[in-house]
Design an enzyme around this catalytic site. Structure first.
Site, PDB file in Angstrom:
ATOM      1  N   TYR A   4       0.855  -1.196   0.000  1.00 50.19           N
ATOM      2  CA  TYR A   4       0.000   0.000   0.000  1.00 50.19           C
ATOM      3  C   TYR A   4       0.878   1.229   0.000  1.00 50.19           C
ATOM      4  O   TYR A   4       1.812   1.330   0.804  1.00 50.19           O
ATOM      5  CB  TYR A   4      -0.894   0.021   1.240  1.00 50.19           C
ATOM      6  CG  TYR A   4      -2.348  -0.158   0.860  1.00 50.19           C
ATOM      7  CD1 TYR A   4      -2.991   0.813   0.093  1.00 50.19           C
ATOM      8  CD2 TYR A   4      -3.063  -1.291   1.216  1.00 50.19           C
ATOM      9  CE1 TYR A   4      -4.312   0.648  -0.306  1.00 50.19           C
ATOM     10  CE2 TYR A   4      -4.384  -1.463   0.821  1.00 50.19           C
ATOM     11  CZ  TYR A   4      -5.002  -0.486   0.055  1.00 50.19           C
ATOM     12  OH  TYR A   4      -6.295  -0.648  -0.344  1.00 50.19           O
ATOM     13  N   ASP A  47      -5.546  13.502 -25.695  1.00 54.18           N
ATOM     14  CA  ASP A  47      -5.556  12.100 -25.242  1.00 54.18           C
ATOM     15  C   ASP A  47      -4.805  11.282 -26.296  1.00 54.18           C
ATOM     16  O   ASP A  47      -5.339  10.985 -27.365  1.00 54.18           O
ATOM     17  CB  ASP A  47      -7.004  11.636 -25.103  1.00 54.18           C
ATOM     18  CG  ASP A  47      -7.119  10.171 -24.684  1.00 54.18           C
ATOM     19  OD1 ASP A  47      -6.086   9.470 -24.674  1.00 54.18           O
ATOM     20  OD2 ASP A  47      -8.244   9.733 -24.376  1.00 54.18           O
ATOM     21  N   LYS A  60      -0.799   0.497 -25.179  1.00 54.73           N
ATOM     22  CA  LYS A  60      -1.085   0.418 -26.617  1.00 54.73           C
ATOM     23  C   LYS A  60       0.254   0.534 -27.360  1.00 54.73           C
ATOM     24  O   LYS A  60       1.102  -0.333 -27.180  1.00 54.73           O
ATOM     25  CB  LYS A  60      -2.139   1.457 -26.987  1.00 54.73           C
ATOM     26  CG  LYS A  60      -3.466   1.178 -26.247  1.00 54.73           C
ATOM     27  CD  LYS A  60      -4.583   2.156 -26.557  1.00 54.73           C
ATOM     28  CE  LYS A  60      -5.826   1.835 -25.736  1.00 54.73           C
ATOM     29  NZ  LYS A  60      -6.905   2.833 -25.926  1.00 54.73           N
ATOM     30  N   ARG A 117      -0.923  -2.750 -18.787  1.00 55.14           N
ATOM     31  CA  ARG A 117      -2.244  -2.126 -18.903  1.00 55.14           C
ATOM     32  C   ARG A 117      -2.403  -1.067 -17.822  1.00 55.14           C
ATOM     33  O   ARG A 117      -2.557  -1.368 -16.646  1.00 55.14           O
ATOM     34  CB  ARG A 117      -3.317  -3.206 -18.753  1.00 55.14           C
ATOM     35  CG  ARG A 117      -4.760  -2.731 -18.864  1.00 55.14           C
ATOM     36  CD  ARG A 117      -5.676  -3.905 -19.098  1.00 55.14           C
ATOM     37  NE  ARG A 117      -5.231  -4.606 -20.288  1.00 55.14           N
ATOM     38  CZ  ARG A 117      -5.488  -4.205 -21.542  1.00 55.14           C
ATOM     39  NH1 ARG A 117      -6.225  -3.136 -21.774  1.00 55.14           N
ATOM     40  NH2 ARG A 117      -5.010  -4.883 -22.560  1.00 55.14           N
TER      41      ARG A 117
HETATM   42  C1  LIG Z   1      -7.965   3.148 -25.150  1.00 60.92           C
HETATM   43  C2  LIG Z   1      -8.337   4.569 -24.957  1.00 60.92           C
HETATM   44  C3  LIG Z   1      -8.664   5.079 -23.688  1.00 60.92           C
HETATM   45  C4  LIG Z   1      -8.984   4.206 -22.492  1.00 60.92           C
HETATM   46  O1  LIG Z   1      -8.044   3.399 -22.033  1.00 60.92           O
HETATM   47  P1  LIG Z   1      -8.409   2.235 -20.964  1.00 60.92           P
HETATM   48  O2  LIG Z   1      -7.071   1.923 -20.404  1.00 60.92           O
HETATM   49  O3  LIG Z   1      -9.040   1.158 -21.741  1.00 60.92           O
HETATM   50  O4  LIG Z   1      -9.303   2.830 -19.954  1.00 60.92           O
HETATM   51  C5  LIG Z   1      -8.851   6.447 -23.558  1.00 60.92           C
HETATM   52  N1  LIG Z   1      -8.756   7.255 -24.622  1.00 60.92           N
HETATM   53  C6  LIG Z   1      -8.489   6.795 -25.863  1.00 60.92           C
HETATM   54  C7  LIG Z   1      -8.411   7.766 -26.985  1.00 60.92           C
HETATM   55  C8  LIG Z   1      -8.292   5.432 -26.072  1.00 60.92           C
HETATM   56  O5  LIG Z   1      -8.070   4.991 -27.300  1.00 60.92           O
END
Ligand SMILES: *Cc1c(COP(=O)(O)O)cnc(C)c1O
Length: 420
Positions: free
Chosen positions: A54, A200, A229, A235
């Site tokens: 924690y 984003d 990604k 993740r």
């Molecule tokens: C994949 C994605 C997210 C969310 O990611 P998670 O880890 O699945 O919550 C947010 N914004 C964009 C543009 C994405 O492609």
């Protein structure tokens, strides 16, 4: 080859499920653009004893004792991320991309405020204002789209909507947009109407890291991303921002949204960022884009249509209507032979979202396992043959074994598979 492992001994059921998934990843062609394969080093960090700790708070300012060791790994992750992106402030505690976005919203917006984002069915993300998502439930959403002809973002429309609706936040970034986004233009529009801008880069982060895709730093108010990604880490998520927003963003993550940070995942992120900083990742990023462009050209040669005629990134959106098929059926057939992609709406799609006219493909995962331009041509031919063979079970079976043969030439986690 794995013979005896603690998991296999303790819980053969879960062990078997993980084996099946390892096999699925090993013998299929993963073309979901938001997926990738992490290294053994990252798997080890994520499976480490750091999961036990924690560590609410920030390095050096925790609410728990015994954090002096995990502090070091969080600091390392932050320092490496700063170096990669040229960021002045980074928060590596957010659990995912969606939480990163939520944390930014919560840091300065109040329910009912107006936000702007790209329409989901034009390539946006659910956290950019979809009605059933927190972003669409709590905020007044004004969505912008792509141009009807070019299928590219229409910055004049963004500006005029922004002037008309005076949003507090303008979001750039997308999940199914293959072309370069002009983040500077978004920031200028935000500045002009007194809004803040959040880029984003969840999809593009790995390509931004190497300079192969435009960077929204250092001029953007907030930059959020996933780490799993194109960045090829575990993740998770991450927030970067102008230093004046640091305090509010930190407080929004904890105690605003989260409790204890996942220190094992933060360790995994530190390892991933270390990999990104090495020269090999630069080569990787260039290959990801070269493969996406080669795949796009090959699909066009096979008679399919690619939205905007190609890609500047790792992702492409294919209009499958020339093959006289829906996105749903196309993606189901591809799944059947072991090519994993996903159905996706195309801009101004005549079909409803559950049917779609498009399939979204990406090359980050296949590039990680070493595939190149030649394999992209082969796979494009598999795709065309699959769509043609929709009623021919024998042909589909034979394509499935072709896919398996190809994947076997590019071993991934085969050493993790138990030979029966
Ligand atoms: C994949 C994605 C997210 C969310 O990611 P998670 O880890 O699945 O919550 C947010 N914004 C964009 C543009 C994405 O492609």
């Amino acid at each position: 080859m794995v013979d005896r492992t603690p998991l296999r001994e303790a819980d053969p059921e879960v062990f078997s499920i993980i084996q099946q998934e390892t096999e699925r990843q090993e013998y299929g062609l993963e073309m979901i653009p938001s997926e990738n394969f992490v290294s053994e080093a990252i798997l080890e960090a994520c499976g480490s004893v750091l999961t036990n700790k924690y560590a609410e708070g920030l390095p050096g300012k925790r609410y728990y004792g015994g954090c002096e060791v995990v502090d070091k790994v969080e600091e390392l992750a932050i320092d490496r991320a700063k170096k990669i992106f040229g960021a002045e402030y980074v928060n590596v505690q957010v659990h995912s991309g969606a939480t990163a976005n939520q944390a930014v919203f919560e840091s300065f917006l109040t329910p009912g405020d107006t936000i702007m984002g790209l329409k989901l069915d034009h390539g946006g993300h659910l956290t950019h204002g979809l009605k059933v998502n927190f972003s669409g439930k709590h905020f007044n959403v004004v969505a912008y789209g792509v141009d009807k002809e070019s299928h590219r973002i229409d910055y004049d429309e963004v500006l005029s909507l922004a002037k008309q609706h005076k949003p507090k936040l303008i979001i750039s970034g997308a999940s199914a947009y293959s072309r370069k986004i002009d983040f500077k233009k978004f920031q200028d529009i935000a500045d002009e109407v007194g809004a803040r801008h959040m880029a984003d880069i969840a999809h593009y982060a790995g390509l931004v890291a190497t300079g192969d895709y435009p960077s929204p730093l250092p001029f953007t108010d907030y930059v959020t991303t996933t780490t799993h990604k194109t960045l090829r880490g575990p993740r998770s998520g991450m927030i970067m921002a102008k230093p004046e927003y640091a305090k509010d963003v930190n407080r929004s993550v904890f105690p605003g949204l989260q409790g204890g940070p996942h220190m094992h995942t933060i360790a995994g992120k530190a390892v991933a960022f270390g990999e990104v900083l090495r020269p090999r990742f630069k080569e990787y990023s260039k290959k990801v884009i070269a493969n996406a462009q080669a795949f796009s050209e090959a699909l066009i040669k096979e008679g399919l249509s690619v939205i905007t005629g190609g890609t500047d990134s790792h992702v492409l959106l294919v209009d499958v209507r020339p093959a006289d098929i829906t996105g749903k059926l196309a993606s189901e057939l591809l799944d059947q032979i072991g090519i994993t992609a996903n159905m996706n709406t195309i801009p101004y799609d005549p079909e409803p979202p559950r049917v779609c006219s498009g399939v979204r493909f990406g090359t980050p995962a296949l590039t990680t396992r070493g595939m190149g331009v030649a394999e992209m041509g082969t796979i494009a031919s598999f795709v065309r043959q699959t769509l043609e063979a929709r009623d021919d079970e024998n042909k589909l079976e034979s394509l499935k074994s072709d896919v398996k043969e190809l994947s076997k030439k590019f071993p991934l986690y085969s050493h993790r598979l138990v030979k029966e």
